[in-house]
Design a protein around this motif. Structure first.
Motif, PDB file in Angstrom:
ATOM      1  N   PRO A 175       1.265  -9.003  -0.412  1.00 41.92           N
ATOM      2  CA  PRO A 175       0.062  -8.497   0.254  1.00 41.92           C
ATOM      3  C   PRO A 175      -1.109  -9.470   0.140  1.00 41.92           C
ATOM      4  O   PRO A 175      -1.229 -10.200  -0.844  1.00 41.92           O
ATOM      5  N   THR A 176      -1.959  -9.449   1.135  1.00 37.44           N
ATOM      6  CA  THR A 176      -3.191 -10.236   1.135  1.00 37.44           C
ATOM      7  C   THR A 176      -4.238  -9.576   0.246  1.00 37.44           C
ATOM      8  O   THR A 176      -4.988 -10.253  -0.442  1.00 37.44           O
ATOM      9  N   VAL A 177      -4.279  -8.244   0.276  1.00 35.67           N
ATOM     10  CA  VAL A 177      -5.193  -7.450  -0.540  1.00 35.67           C
ATOM     11  C   VAL A 177      -4.385  -6.336  -1.187  1.00 35.67           C
ATOM     12  O   VAL A 177      -3.582  -5.682  -0.516  1.00 35.67           O
ATOM     13  N   ARG A 178      -4.588  -6.139  -2.496  1.00 37.79           N
ATOM     14  CA  ARG A 178      -3.939  -5.015  -3.170  1.00 37.79           C
ATOM     15  C   ARG A 178      -4.949  -4.375  -4.120  1.00 37.79           C
ATOM     16  O   ARG A 178      -5.477  -5.037  -5.001  1.00 37.79           O
ATOM     17  N   TYR A 195      -4.977   1.011  -1.923  1.00 36.56           N
ATOM     18  CA  TYR A 195      -4.957   0.314  -0.636  1.00 36.56           C
ATOM     19  C   TYR A 195      -4.181  -0.993  -0.762  1.00 36.56           C
ATOM     20  O   TYR A 195      -4.216  -1.646  -1.814  1.00 36.56           O
ATOM     21  N   CYS A 196      -3.518  -1.378   0.301  1.00 36.65           N
ATOM     22  CA  CYS A 196      -2.788  -2.638   0.332  1.00 36.65           C
ATOM     23  C   CYS A 196      -2.758  -3.144   1.767  1.00 36.65           C
ATOM     24  O   CYS A 196      -2.643  -2.349   2.703  1.00 36.65           O
ATOM     25  N   LYS A 197      -2.897  -4.467   1.926  1.00 34.70           N
ATOM     26  CA  LYS A 197      -2.934  -5.030   3.278  1.00 34.70           C
ATOM     27  C   LYS A 197      -2.167  -6.343   3.328  1.00 34.70           C
ATOM     28  O   LYS A 197      -2.247  -7.158   2.420  1.00 34.70           O
ATOM     29  N   TRP A 198      -1.464  -6.528   4.436  1.00 34.26           N
ATOM     30  CA  TRP A 198      -0.819  -7.799   4.750  1.00 34.26           C
ATOM     31  C   TRP A 198      -1.465  -8.341   6.020  1.00 34.26           C
ATOM     32  O   TRP A 198      -1.642  -7.595   6.993  1.00 34.26           O
ATOM     33  N   GLU A 199      -1.798  -9.609   6.028  1.00 41.26           N
ATOM     34  CA  GLU A 199      -2.234 -10.289   7.255  1.00 41.26           C
ATOM     35  C   GLU A 199      -1.186 -11.340   7.565  1.00 41.26           C
ATOM     36  O   GLU A 199      -1.136 -12.400   6.929  1.00 41.26           O
ATOM     37  N   LEU A 200      -0.334 -11.006   8.507  1.00 43.20           N
ATOM     38  CA  LEU A 200       0.825 -11.842   8.825  1.00 43.20           C
ATOM     39  C   LEU A 200       0.595 -12.624  10.112  1.00 43.20           C
ATOM     40  O   LEU A 200      -0.095 -12.140  11.018  1.00 43.20           O
TER      41      LEU A 200
END
Length: 152
Positions: free
Chosen positions: A29-32, A36-41
């Motif tokens: 993940p880009t942000v964890r 909350y957790c986010k991937w910017e692919l």
């Protein structure tokens, strides 16, 4: 480059992180955060976020992330051309980021946003409607936007 955005509310963040990490080819993940957790692919070009904040599990909202003010203006022009109800926000904190954004609701009631991320933020954000519980996703359009859509 514009990037598709999908935000899914989940019941179990750790279980969902394992699933989506595998789905995205073991991408970290880009942000964890704890909720909350986010991937910017880049392949596919997607900003995919999940959160565990007590909201109903499933797709919370979708959108298009832009990288410049010109792209944000272009997206806002598209909203205007489609004669959609729009709720614009400047410098709002949402999902651990400060952003300029606009919201609309599609004919099926799905919330759509377009946004330009300005910087990261130390907090998730807050519900925009005073009547929403603190656990609600901060990113959903306000009741006023939804009510406006139902009149069209």
């Amino acid at each position: 480059m514009k990037r598709m955005h999908i935000h899914v509310s989940v019941q179990n963040l750790d279980e969902s992180i394992r699933f989506y990490r595998a789905m995205f080819g073991n991408a970290e993940p880009t942000v964890r955060k704890v909720d909350y957790c986010k991937w910017e692919l880049d392949d596919p070009a997607v900003n995919f976020a999940i959160s565990q904040r007590g909201a109903k599990p499933g797709v919370d909202h979708v959108g298009i992330q832009v990288q410049t003010e010109a792209e944000l203006a272009e997206m806002n022009a598209r909203f205007a051309a489609a004669d959609l109800p729009v709720e614009a926000q400047s410098g709002t904190t949402c999902c651990y980021a400060k952003s300029d954004k606009a919201w609309t609701i599609d004919p099926q009631g799905v919330a759509w946003e377009t946004f330009l991320t300005l910087e990261s933020a130390p907090t998730f954000g807050q519900a925009r409607d005073a009547g929403e519980p603190a656990s609600a996703a901060c990113c959903t359009p306000s009741a006023a936007t939804i009510a406006f859509r139902s009149r069209t």
